[in-house]
Design an enzyme around this catalytic site. Structure first.
Site, PDB file in Angstrom:
ATOM      1  CE1 TYR A 131      -4.062  -2.486   5.092  1.00  0.00           C
ATOM      2  CE2 TYR A 131      -3.419  -0.326   4.245  1.00  0.00           C
ATOM      3  CZ  TYR A 131      -3.867  -1.618   4.031  1.00  0.00           C
ATOM      4  OH  TYR A 131      -4.108  -2.045   2.745  1.00  0.00           O
ATOM      5  CE  LYS A 145      -1.473  -4.131   3.256  1.00  0.00           C
ATOM      6  NZ  LYS A 145      -1.617  -5.448   2.595  1.00  0.00           N
ATOM      7  CB  SER A 180      -0.902   0.013   1.242  1.00  0.00           C
ATOM      8  OG  SER A 180      -1.552   1.272   1.395  1.00  0.00           O
TER       9      SER A 180
END
Length: 258
Positions: A163, A167, A150
């Site tokens: 998150y 990533k 991401s």
């Protein structure tokens, strides 16, 4: 490849098989769809058995099978790989797409238990699937892996920091595997910006025009955008590409300059 050759390949199949995790909908389904469209067969995983059945039906029962389970469950990883080998006899490609983002807020208040869950699902599961496919097929026969990272993993990501950290780890996992699995297996990752899926809905729902205004290409991503990028990286056209992270972001990083 000519249009006639492409059509023939789609009808007859490439003979190659991909395992795509978290593919009952969203980006994973978009990738599976792109691979089936070019003639590959796919094994897709997901937590919800009913959603998987619907996805398999849409992809074509002769071209796809679904294995339900939780990505971080080692027994599920082993079962998915074993079933793929039993049904199709090979796993040329692995796409690590399964992920979670159950928390939204500042890092100073992040529950460490939640952080562990994010890493377990987003990173450790990807390593587990890579180990399984390596042992089952790719070590002796070659192939390619695409990890879905991401833009959150290559920049500061306010309020989705856990998150983003996971990533970033996915990007480094890509580098480690690319080095260790060469020369037979190529490993790359894709770093999307906001893609219109249920998973990312909280990032744009109710204010899409405002969010889109930041994107030079004038729209958010759709699963097909990532599907096309993954299909390229999982093709002979990318035969000299490994250890790379392809940013697919509608140009939003262009706004980070001076």
């Amino acid at each position: 490849m000519t249009a006639a050759q492409q059509e023939q390949e789609q009808q007859e199949g490439t003979g190659r098989v991909a395992l795509v995790t978290g593919a009952s909908r969203g980006i994973g389904y978009g990738i599976a769809q792109a691979l089936v469209a070019r003639g590959d067969r796919v094994v897709i995983t997901g937590r919800n058995e009913d959603s998987l059945k619907d996805a398999v039906e849409s992809l074509g029962a002769g071209r796809a099978i679904g294995i339900a389970g939780k990505a971080h469950d080692e027994a599920h990883q082993a079962s998915a790989v074993e079933h793929a080998m039993e049904v199709f006899g090979r796993i040329d490609y692995l796409v690590n797409n399964a992920g979670t983002n159950p928390v939204f807020g500042p890092m100073a208040e992040l529950d460490l238990g939640v952080a562990r869950k994010v890493f377990e699902t987003n990173v450790i599961s990807a390593l587990g699937f890579a180990q399984q496919t390596w042992r089952a097929w790719q070590k002796d026969n070659g192939g390619a892996i695409v990890n879905i990272a991401s833009v959150a993993g290559i920049s500061a990501s306010p309020f989705v920091g856990a998150y983003g950290m996971s990533k970033a780890a996915m990007v480094n996992l890509t580098l480690q595997l690319a080095h260790e699995f060469a020369p037979g297996v190529r490993v790359n990752s894709i770093a999307p910006a906001v893609v219109k899926t249920k998973f990312a809905a909280a990032l744009y729902e109710g204010r899409e025009e405002e969010v889109v205004a930041s994107y030079p290409l004038g729209r958010l991503g759709v699963p097909e955008d990532i599907g096309g990028a993954a299909a390229f990286l999982l093709s002979d056209a990318a035969a000299w590409i490994t250890g790379q992270t392809l940013v697919v972001d509608g140009g939003i990083f262009l706004n980070a300059g001076f």
